[in-house]
Design a protein around this motif. Sequence first.
Motif, PDB file in Angstrom:
ATOM      1  N   TRP A  22    -117.571   3.877  28.812  1.00  0.00           N
ATOM      2  CA  TRP A  22    -118.010   3.430  27.597  1.00  0.00           C
ATOM      3  C   TRP A  22    -118.065   1.995  27.367  1.00  0.00           C
ATOM      4  O   TRP A  22    -118.832   1.536  26.743  1.00  0.00           O
ATOM      5  CB  TRP A  22    -116.643   4.091  26.592  1.00  0.00           C
ATOM      6  CG  TRP A  22    -117.087   3.853  25.394  1.00  0.00           C
ATOM      7  CD1 TRP A  22    -117.414   4.874  24.449  1.00  0.00           C
ATOM      8  CD2 TRP A  22    -116.574   2.829  24.346  1.00  0.00           C
ATOM      9  NE1 TRP A  22    -117.450   4.491  23.143  1.00  0.00           N
ATOM     10  CE2 TRP A  22    -117.105   3.142  23.204  1.00  0.00           C
ATOM     11  CE3 TRP A  22    -116.227   1.727  24.698  1.00  0.00           C
ATOM     12  CZ2 TRP A  22    -116.737   2.338  22.236  1.00  0.00           C
ATOM     13  CZ3 TRP A  22    -115.699   0.687  23.890  1.00  0.00           C
ATOM     14  CH2 TRP A  22    -116.242   1.070  22.299  1.00  0.00           C
ATOM     15  N   THR A  23    -117.093   1.170  28.104  1.00  0.00           N
ATOM     16  CA  THR A  23    -116.888  -0.198  27.975  1.00  0.00           C
ATOM     17  C   THR A  23    -118.267  -0.821  28.560  1.00  0.00           C
ATOM     18  O   THR A  23    -118.532  -1.690  28.244  1.00  0.00           O
ATOM     19  CB  THR A  23    -115.760  -0.625  28.825  1.00  0.00           C
ATOM     20  OG1 THR A  23    -115.635  -0.243  30.074  1.00  0.00           O
ATOM     21  CG2 THR A  23    -114.495  -0.061  27.996  1.00  0.00           C
ATOM     22  N   THR A  42    -121.171   0.372  28.825  1.00  0.00           N
ATOM     23  CA  THR A  42    -122.278   0.651  27.661  1.00  0.00           C
ATOM     24  C   THR A  42    -122.343  -0.449  26.590  1.00  0.00           C
ATOM     25  O   THR A  42    -123.102  -0.852  26.184  1.00  0.00           O
ATOM     26  CB  THR A  42    -122.280   2.133  27.370  1.00  0.00           C
ATOM     27  OG1 THR A  42    -122.456   3.123  28.369  1.00  0.00           O
ATOM     28  CG2 THR A  42    -123.425   2.456  26.200  1.00  0.00           C
ATOM     29  N   HIS A  43    -121.209  -0.121  25.951  1.00  0.00           N
ATOM     30  CA  HIS A  43    -120.661  -0.985  24.743  1.00  0.00           C
ATOM     31  C   HIS A  43    -120.510  -2.421  25.033  1.00  0.00           C
ATOM     32  O   HIS A  43    -120.533  -3.398  24.162  1.00  0.00           O
ATOM     33  CB  HIS A  43    -119.810  -0.210  24.025  1.00  0.00           C
ATOM     34  CG  HIS A  43    -120.349   1.203  23.421  1.00  0.00           C
ATOM     35  ND1 HIS A  43    -120.096   2.086  24.273  1.00  0.00           N
ATOM     36  CD2 HIS A  43    -120.562   1.395  22.126  1.00  0.00           C
ATOM     37  CE1 HIS A  43    -120.251   3.165  23.515  1.00  0.00           C
ATOM     38  NE2 HIS A  43    -120.655   2.905  22.219  1.00  0.00           N
ATOM     39  N   VAL A  95    -112.176  -1.777  24.149  1.00  0.00           N
ATOM     40  CA  VAL A  95    -111.812  -0.448  23.865  1.00  0.00           C
ATOM     41  C   VAL A  95    -110.458  -0.317  23.162  1.00  0.00           C
ATOM     42  O   VAL A  95    -109.544  -1.007  23.669  1.00  0.00           O
ATOM     43  CB  VAL A  95    -112.091   0.692  24.799  1.00  0.00           C
ATOM     44  CG1 VAL A  95    -111.007   0.312  25.880  1.00  0.00           C
ATOM     45  CG2 VAL A  95    -111.813   1.941  24.310  1.00  0.00           C
ATOM     46  N   GLN A 155    -110.491   4.379  19.944  1.00  0.00           N
ATOM     47  CA  GLN A 155    -111.789   4.896  20.579  1.00  0.00           C
ATOM     48  C   GLN A 155    -111.106   5.737  21.853  1.00  0.00           C
ATOM     49  O   GLN A 155    -111.958   6.577  22.237  1.00  0.00           O
ATOM     50  CB  GLN A 155    -112.051   3.660  20.871  1.00  0.00           C
ATOM     51  CG  GLN A 155    -112.935   3.055  19.683  1.00  0.00           C
ATOM     52  CD  GLN A 155    -113.586   1.590  19.820  1.00  0.00           C
ATOM     53  OE1 GLN A 155    -112.869   0.990  20.805  1.00  0.00           O
ATOM     54  NE2 GLN A 155    -114.529   1.412  18.971  1.00  0.00           N
ATOM     55  N   LEU A 181    -112.358   9.325  22.812  1.00  0.00           N
ATOM     56  CA  LEU A 181    -113.199   9.728  23.913  1.00  0.00           C
ATOM     57  C   LEU A 181    -112.420  10.811  24.902  1.00  0.00           C
ATOM     58  O   LEU A 181    -112.912  11.842  25.364  1.00  0.00           O
ATOM     59  CB  LEU A 181    -113.045   8.590  24.893  1.00  0.00           C
ATOM     60  CG  LEU A 181    -114.060   7.407  24.630  1.00  0.00           C
ATOM     61  CD1 LEU A 181    -113.811   6.098  25.506  1.00  0.00           C
ATOM     62  CD2 LEU A 181    -115.580   7.859  24.713  1.00  0.00           C
TER      63      LEU A 181
END
Length: 566
Positions: free
Chosen positions: A415-416, A418-419, A423, A427, A431
């Motif tokens: 996730w980190t 991609t974004h 986080v 969040q 997740l």
Amino acid sequence: MMLADPSQKYRRMYQRVDLPDRQWPNNEINQAPIWMSTDLRDGNQAIFEPMNMEQKMKMFHMLVKIGFKHIEIGFPSASQIDFDFTRKLIEEGHVPDDVYLEVLVQAREHLIQRTFEALDGAKNAIVHIYNSNSPTFRKKVLNVDIEGAKALAIQGAELVKQYAEKYPNTNFIFQYSPECFSATELDVAKAVCDAVTEVWDARPDNKVILNLPATVEVSTPNVYADQVEWMHRNIERRDGVLISVHCHNDRGCGIAASELALMAGADRVEGCIFGNGERTGNVDIAAMALNMYSQGVAPHLDFSNINEVIATVEECTGLPVHPRHPYAGDLVFTAFSGSHQDAIKKGFEFQKDEQIWDMPYLPIDPKDLGRNYDAVIRVNSQSGKGGIAYLLESNYGISLPRRLQIEFSQVVQQWTDTHETEVTATQIWQLFTESYMYTGQNHYKLQNYRLTDNSGKQHISIDLTIGDKLHTLQGEGNGPISAVLDALQLPIDVLSYEEKSIGTGGASSKALAIIELRVADKPEHGFGAGIHDNIVTASIEAIIASINRLIIKGVISPTQVVAAAV
């Protein structure tokens, strides 16, 4: 405060070996020894709560599945549960024809008699007697001289031989251990062992086991190898003897001592799968066997699903396997360093077309042990993983199991990546729920259930929406979890289960259940979690979530799900 002057308090406990032409340094290990598991004896007597009958049986079947042919099952003359367990194995036919049940007994007649009664009806058995011959034991424990220690060994050997003659239908192997061998004068150890093998008429068609234990590890491994090689060269009737070694780990060198002992002429190794045992433990057989495997030598022990072995050992012993344990630890195939990650990724680019495994930082292929490359390829910093665990615990009161922490850290890292941003705790929680509770592709949906108790058995009637249809399934088991799995009729096993209370305590607390399911005969597994006021409901929700994840992974097909319901 400083350590005391060791020269004023300690002395060398072993005899120097005059072996200028020693051969073991030039030898290599090119074949597996005979392995003997003492998990059910030495390992069992070294844990906080000795195994009960169910745990012993589970451990025994696992040892057979791994491939052990010599299994020391206990001390039946000294323990009623060991006696009953021995009888259960024999009377209920749990022992394969090529497996030897080994039992330990002191050299006293009434104990030897009781031991043979426990073994009545066994096809193959090893009767193991012992006494110490070291100067410390002769003087301070047994109060005998050298001849007295030798007489004790001869008396025990004669009694074992006499009682074995009363059970002609059992194929017996006799084993003698000069306890504290590594702290005994070699000429004394040889004299006692020779006397025992003479009583037992050791010869090529009547093999006897001489076990040479480092009961307490008192020297560097090379000294122990010298001792073993000296015995290998000098004992009488060598062609009728299997030399066995049983190394403890007081100096942290049990594996090295055992490996050098094989190079020095030993034929057999005793130990526990992950090194459990008294004090600092016995030799770690899993690590030693996989050391051989990583060098191209077949160990003839099957650790191709090492997570299942870990789960069984941890359940039966109550002892965790260290996350940095060689080969078996949860973190041993995970690189947290950026430079390690880069080298491993580049190594995989070359490895695709190579026959021989040759990878940076990875001496063995994780897939050979039933693990995947997720943790290897998706590397994290330790601080990132620790931060995730801290935020979940401090904000939501949730402490995840070790393996789930590692797996979930990869979800957060993805996730980190991609974004490309920080986080937050919120969040992370989102997740977690999306990954392990509400996947968004719920093939199974729990609607309702009814749980009843029938003569000590739990019966469940569970309403599930499967696909677009409502099904009512029936199941029975020792508890709610086994009843639900019986109702689902899918090829899955429970690898681990945890339940915890989360919240501030009191009436506002909720129950968290986390379960890890594995598809039978496959390495793939899936975690699932459930949170509810009722722990049974939370447990059922966790099972459903885990199955949904296995379906999403493609390990279980939706067709299987519908077929099981029908």
